[in-house]
Design an enzyme around this catalytic site. Structure first.
Site, PDB file in Angstrom:
ATOM      1  N   SER A 177       0.701  -1.117   0.021  1.00 23.88           N
ATOM      2  CA  SER A 177       0.006  -0.173   0.110  1.00 23.88           C
ATOM      3  C   SER A 177       0.983   1.252   0.076  1.00 23.88           C
ATOM      4  CB  SER A 177      -0.821   0.046   1.044  1.00 23.88           C
ATOM      5  OG  SER A 177      -1.565  -1.100   1.299  1.00 23.88           O
TER       6      SER A 177
HETATM    7  N1  SAH Z   1      -0.317  -4.803   4.333  1.00 27.63           N
HETATM    8  C1  SAH Z   1       0.250  -5.394   3.322  1.00 27.63           C
HETATM    9  C2  SAH Z   1      -0.389  -4.981   1.932  1.00 27.63           C
HETATM   10  C3  SAH Z   1      -0.710  -6.272   1.417  1.00 27.63           C
HETATM   11  S1  SAH Z   1      -1.891  -6.291  -0.027  1.00 27.63           S
HETATM   12  C4  SAH Z   1       1.760  -4.601   3.040  1.00 27.63           C
HETATM   13  O1  SAH Z   1       2.184  -3.527   3.882  1.00 27.63           O
HETATM   14  O2  SAH Z   1       2.475  -4.962   2.297  1.00 27.63           O
HETATM   15  C5  SAH Z   1      -2.931  -7.411   0.636  1.00 27.63           C
HETATM   16  C6  SAH Z   1      -2.534  -8.803   1.047  1.00 27.63           C
HETATM   17  O3  SAH Z   1      -3.605  -9.675   1.396  1.00 27.63           O
HETATM   18  C7  SAH Z   1      -1.717  -9.861  -0.041  1.00 27.63           C
HETATM   19  O4  SAH Z   1      -0.720  -9.949   0.435  1.00 27.63           O
HETATM   20  C8  SAH Z   1      -2.804 -10.703  -0.376  1.00 27.63           C
HETATM   21  O5  SAH Z   1      -2.184 -11.870  -0.485  1.00 27.63           O
HETATM   22  C9  SAH Z   1      -3.554 -10.928   1.083  1.00 27.63           C
HETATM   23  N2  SAH Z   1      -4.826 -11.627   1.211  1.00 27.63           N
HETATM   24  C10 SAH Z   1      -5.614 -11.542   0.119  1.00 27.63           C
HETATM   25  N3  SAH Z   1      -6.810 -12.408   0.311  1.00 27.63           N
HETATM   26  C11 SAH Z   1      -6.288 -12.810   1.594  1.00 27.63           C
HETATM   27  C12 SAH Z   1      -6.973 -13.677   2.315  1.00 27.63           C
HETATM   28  N4  SAH Z   1      -8.275 -14.364   2.038  1.00 27.63           N
HETATM   29  N5  SAH Z   1      -6.472 -14.301   3.476  1.00 27.63           N
HETATM   30  C13 SAH Z   1      -5.335 -13.707   3.900  1.00 27.63           C
HETATM   31  N6  SAH Z   1      -4.493 -12.870   3.295  1.00 27.63           N
HETATM   32  C14 SAH Z   1      -5.011 -12.475   2.220  1.00 27.63           C
END
Ligand code: SAH
Length: 227
Positions: free
Chosen positions: A74
């Site tokens: 993000s």
């Molecule tokens: N907080 C992260 C942002 C990652 S984007 C950062 O600082 O980099 C969102 C993340 O959610 C991705 O890594 C994706 O794989 C995860 N995600 C998506 N669906 C999910 C689910 N059902 N359960 C757990 N994680 C999930």
């Protein structure tokens, strides 16, 4: 990240230096982020180690960055905003993060919370997030590969839950795992066309909701079953 960064790379130089980080902080302040502790932590955490080395020079730009597997880190405003939204109504003793991704949001939370629990569905991403937290000597984070729709019931209830991927509707398990004494959930809700960043607070069986602003997150993938 193929190899661990050395001390110089960790501290950052040029486009990844403390000065670049300070420019990011100035931008956050101009966009209305005012929580001093959040700003201090984001000035200290080396965001550039959370992306591939080839992208590290863009780590402090006002943008989302690819982290592999179709996922994104993000932008700094979003991380600051989500963190401030939980911090302003909680002491952050115990925090659940859904979507570890690169581990950047995890690390920011770990500096402000007593204990962070982080759930991610893609094991490879979580492994990298874990090594980065280790590199930063953050010992108050535990990770788990699972479908975030189900939260992490065994470790709850949580003072705060931060969800960094968007479901179509708020998963009831996350509301159930909030502390009944004002636990707070910050979560984007909606599809890839339209999302709202929502904040929920739980008082006993009562849930209060607040529509905060427009949001743009990757979907919270529905795997239907607990992993
Ligand atoms: N907080 C992260 C942002 C990652 S984007 C950062 O600082 O980099 C969102 C993340 O959610 C991705 O890594 C994706 O794989 C995860 N995600 C998506 N669906 C999910 C689910 N059902 N359960 C757990 N994680 C999930």
């Amino acid at each position: 990240m193929s190899t661990a960064p050395n001390a110089l790379q960790l501290a950052g130089i040029g486009m990844t230096s403390a000065r670049a980080r300070q420019r990011m902080i100035d931008r956050l302040v101009s966009r209305g982020i005012s929580d001093e502790a959040v700003l201090m932590v984001m000035a200290a955490v080396p965001r550039h180690i959370f992306v591939d080395e080839a992208l590290s020079h863009r780590a402090y730009d006002d943008t989302t960055l690819p982290i592999g597997y179709g996922q994104t880190l993000s932008n700094s405003y979003t991380v600051a905003r989500m963190t401030s939204l939980v911090k302003e109504c909680s002491a952050l003793e115990s925090v659940l993060e859904i979507g570890s991704g690169s581990g950047y949001q995890t690390s920011v939370l770990a500096h402000l919370a007593k204990q962070v629990w982080s759930v991610e569905r893609i094991a490879e991403l979580q492994d990298r997030a874990r090594s980065r937290c280790r590199l930063l000597s953050l010992s108050n984070v535990r990770f788990r590969v699972a479908d975030g729709h189900w939260g992490w019931a065994e470790k709850g209830p949580y003072d705060a839950i931060v969800c960094t991927a968007a479901p179509d509707a708020v998963p009831s398990a996350l509301l159930d795992q909030l502390s009944p004494e004002g636990g707070v959930l910050v979560i984007p809700v909606g599809d890839q066309q339209q999302q709202r960043l929502m904040r929920y607070r739980r008082y006993g069986d009562d849930i209060q909701s607040e529509d905060v602003e427009e949001a743009f997150f990757v979907p919270l993938v529905n795997t239907q079953v607990p992993l």
